[in-house]
Design a protein around this motif. Structure first.
Motif, PDB file in Angstrom:
ATOM      1  N   GLN A  34      42.622  27.003  28.791  1.00 23.64           N
ATOM      2  CA  GLN A  34      41.339  27.533  28.310  1.00 23.64           C
ATOM      3  C   GLN A  34      40.958  28.845  28.968  1.00 23.64           C
ATOM      4  O   GLN A  34      39.970  29.465  28.597  1.00 23.64           O
ATOM      5  CB  GLN A  34      40.229  26.510  28.568  1.00 23.64           C
ATOM      6  N   GLY A  35      41.713  29.307  29.958  1.00 22.13           N
ATOM      7  CA  GLY A  35      41.384  30.552  30.640  1.00 22.13           C
ATOM      8  C   GLY A  35      40.138  30.430  31.502  1.00 22.13           C
ATOM      9  O   GLY A  35      39.337  31.358  31.594  1.00 22.13           O
ATOM     10  N   TYR A  36      39.970  29.282  32.147  1.00 18.26           N
ATOM     11  CA  TYR A  36      38.800  29.018  32.988  1.00 18.26           C
ATOM     12  C   TYR A  36      38.726  30.007  34.149  1.00 18.26           C
ATOM     13  O   TYR A  36      39.717  30.255  34.818  1.00 18.26           O
ATOM     14  CB  TYR A  36      38.876  27.585  33.524  1.00 18.26           C
ATOM     15  N   GLU A  37      37.543  30.599  34.353  1.00 21.25           N
ATOM     16  CA  GLU A  37      37.317  31.540  35.450  1.00 21.25           C
ATOM     17  C   GLU A  37      36.176  31.019  36.319  1.00 21.25           C
ATOM     18  O   GLU A  37      35.025  31.051  35.889  1.00 21.25           O
ATOM     19  CB  GLU A  37      36.937  32.915  34.919  1.00 21.25           C
ATOM     20  N   PRO A  38      36.446  30.564  37.540  1.00 25.73           N
ATOM     21  CA  PRO A  38      35.376  30.046  38.391  1.00 25.73           C
ATOM     22  C   PRO A  38      34.396  31.137  38.851  1.00 25.73           C
ATOM     23  O   PRO A  38      33.238  30.864  39.098  1.00 25.73           O
ATOM     24  CB  PRO A  38      36.106  29.429  39.581  1.00 25.73           C
ATOM     25  N   LYS A  39      34.860  32.365  38.968  1.00 23.14           N
ATOM     26  CA  LYS A  39      34.010  33.492  39.363  1.00 23.14           C
ATOM     27  C   LYS A  39      34.225  34.637  38.386  1.00 23.14           C
ATOM     28  O   LYS A  39      34.920  35.612  38.680  1.00 23.14           O
ATOM     29  CB  LYS A  39      34.338  33.956  40.780  1.00 23.14           C
ATOM     30  N   PRO A  40      33.631  34.570  37.196  1.00 16.80           N
ATOM     31  CA  PRO A  40      33.871  35.617  36.196  1.00 16.80           C
ATOM     32  C   PRO A  40      33.229  36.948  36.593  1.00 16.80           C
ATOM     33  O   PRO A  40      32.171  36.979  37.220  1.00 16.80           O
ATOM     34  CB  PRO A  40      33.227  35.064  34.933  1.00 16.80           C
ATOM     35  N   ARG A  41      33.902  38.034  36.252  1.00 15.46           N
ATOM     36  CA  ARG A  41      33.361  39.372  36.488  1.00 15.46           C
ATOM     37  C   ARG A  41      32.491  39.743  35.300  1.00 15.46           C
ATOM     38  O   ARG A  41      32.935  39.673  34.156  1.00 15.46           O
ATOM     39  CB  ARG A  41      34.496  40.383  36.619  1.00 15.46           C
ATOM     40  N   PRO A  42      31.260  40.149  35.547  1.00 16.26           N
ATOM     41  CA  PRO A  42      30.401  40.539  34.425  1.00 16.26           C
ATOM     42  C   PRO A  42      30.875  41.848  33.794  1.00 16.26           C
ATOM     43  O   PRO A  42      31.350  42.744  34.481  1.00 16.26           O
ATOM     44  CB  PRO A  42      29.026  40.711  35.074  1.00 16.26           C
ATOM     45  N   ALA A  43      30.750  41.946  32.487  1.00 18.98           N
ATOM     46  CA  ALA A  43      31.128  43.163  31.765  1.00 18.98           C
ATOM     47  C   ALA A  43      29.913  44.085  31.707  1.00 18.98           C
ATOM     48  O   ALA A  43      29.213  44.156  30.709  1.00 18.98           O
ATOM     49  CB  ALA A  43      31.620  42.821  30.367  1.00 18.98           C
ATOM     50  N   THR A  44      29.637  44.778  32.809  1.00 19.16           N
ATOM     51  CA  THR A  44      28.493  45.684  32.890  1.00 19.16           C
ATOM     52  C   THR A  44      28.988  47.099  33.182  1.00 19.16           C
ATOM     53  O   THR A  44      30.150  47.295  33.543  1.00 19.16           O
ATOM     54  CB  THR A  44      27.535  45.258  34.018  1.00 19.16           C
ATOM     55  N   SER A  77      31.180  58.277  31.603  1.00 16.39           N
ATOM     56  CA  SER A  77      32.046  59.456  31.478  1.00 16.39           C
ATOM     57  C   SER A  77      32.524  59.681  30.041  1.00 16.39           C
ATOM     58  O   SER A  77      33.021  60.752  29.725  1.00 16.39           O
ATOM     59  CB  SER A  77      33.255  59.333  32.407  1.00 16.39           C
ATOM     60  N   ILE A  78      32.351  58.705  29.160  1.00 22.70           N
ATOM     61  CA  ILE A  78      32.729  58.895  27.754  1.00 22.70           C
ATOM     62  C   ILE A  78      31.647  59.692  27.030  1.00 22.70           C
ATOM     63  O   ILE A  78      31.916  60.737  26.455  1.00 22.70           O
ATOM     64  CB  ILE A  78      32.936  57.546  27.026  1.00 22.70           C
ATOM     65  N   GLY A  79      30.416  59.185  27.067  1.00 21.25           N
ATOM     66  CA  GLY A  79      29.315  59.825  26.334  1.00 21.25           C
ATOM     67  C   GLY A  79      28.504  60.809  27.155  1.00 21.25           C
ATOM     68  O   GLY A  79      27.754  61.607  26.607  1.00 21.25           O
ATOM     69  N   GLY A  80      28.616  60.749  28.480  1.00 16.77           N
ATOM     70  CA  GLY A  80      27.899  61.674  29.343  1.00 16.77           C
ATOM     71  C   GLY A  80      26.425  61.345  29.531  1.00 16.77           C
ATOM     72  O   GLY A  80      25.700  62.105  30.152  1.00 16.77           O
ATOM     73  N   PHE A  81      25.962  60.212  29.018  1.00 15.89           N
ATOM     74  CA  PHE A  81      24.543  59.864  29.122  1.00 15.89           C
ATOM     75  C   PHE A  81      24.282  59.000  30.360  1.00 15.89           C
ATOM     76  O   PHE A  81      25.202  58.398  30.923  1.00 15.89           O
ATOM     77  CB  PHE A  81      24.063  59.135  27.864  1.00 15.89           C
ATOM     78  N   ALA A  82      23.022  58.945  30.775  1.00 15.15           N
ATOM     79  CA  ALA A  82      22.620  58.131  31.921  1.00 15.15           C
ATOM     80  C   ALA A  82      22.704  56.655  31.551  1.00 15.15           C
ATOM     81  O   ALA A  82      22.408  56.266  30.424  1.00 15.15           O
ATOM     82  CB  ALA A  82      21.199  58.483  32.342  1.00 15.15           C
ATOM     83  N   VAL A  83      23.140  55.828  32.517  1.00  9.49           N
ATOM     84  CA  VAL A  83      23.262  54.390  32.285  1.00  9.49           C
ATOM     85  C   VAL A  83      22.587  53.616  33.408  1.00  9.49           C
ATOM     86  O   VAL A  83      22.355  54.145  34.489  1.00  9.49           O
ATOM     87  CB  VAL A  83      24.742  53.939  32.180  1.00  9.49           C
ATOM     88  N   LYS A  84      22.300  52.366  33.127  1.00 12.68           N
ATOM     89  CA  LYS A  84      21.819  51.431  34.146  1.00 12.68           C
ATOM     90  C   LYS A  84      22.991  50.545  34.529  1.00 12.68           C
ATOM     91  O   LYS A  84      23.832  50.226  33.690  1.00 12.68           O
ATOM     92  CB  LYS A  84      20.668  50.602  33.600  1.00 12.68           C
ATOM     93  N   LYS A  85      23.076  50.142  35.786  1.00  9.64           N
ATOM     94  CA  LYS A  85      24.217  49.392  36.287  1.00  9.64           C
ATOM     95  C   LYS A  85      24.446  48.081  35.540  1.00  9.64           C
ATOM     96  O   LYS A  85      25.579  47.659  35.354  1.00  9.64           O
ATOM     97  CB  LYS A  85      24.043  49.091  37.768  1.00  9.64           C
ATOM     98  N   ALA A  86      23.383  47.410  35.114  1.00  5.46           N
ATOM     99  CA  ALA A  86      23.511  46.099  34.471  1.00  5.46           C
ATOM    100  C   ALA A  86      23.658  46.183  32.950  1.00  5.46           C
ATOM    101  O   ALA A  86      23.786  45.159  32.294  1.00  5.46           O
ATOM    102  CB  ALA A  86      22.312  45.236  34.823  1.00  5.46           C
TER     103      ALA A  86
END
Length: 73
Positions: free
Chosen positions: A11-21, A52-61
């Motif tokens: 099932q690809g179980y991940e006990p500590k998943p990395r958030p996609a942010t 770096s793709i769009g050059g716009f400001a982002v929030k970390k989350a």
């Protein structure tokens, strides 16, 4: 291997998943400077957080459809 570990692997179980942010994205760029603290120490200040793709400001989350995990060395 036990039935449980086989099921987890299947099932690809991940006990500590990395958030996609934005913070974990390969396209996240920022300026980091070390500032002097009030009591003699130092602290890290992060400014100018951008995509770096769009050059716009982002929030970390935040995140977008073009997220790619940064490769950790």
């Amino acid at each position: 291997m036990s039935k449980q570990s086989e099921a987890k692997e299947q099932q690809g179980y991940e006990p500590k998943p990395r958030p996609a942010t934005c913070r974990t994205c390969a396209h996240y760029k920022s300026d980091i400077t070390e500032e002097k603290g009030a009591f003699g120490g130092t602290w890290v200040k992060e400014t100018n957080c951008r995509c770096s793709i769009g050059g716009f400001a982002v929030k970390k989350a935040a995140r977008c459809k073009l997220h790619e995990y940064r490769i950790e060395a």
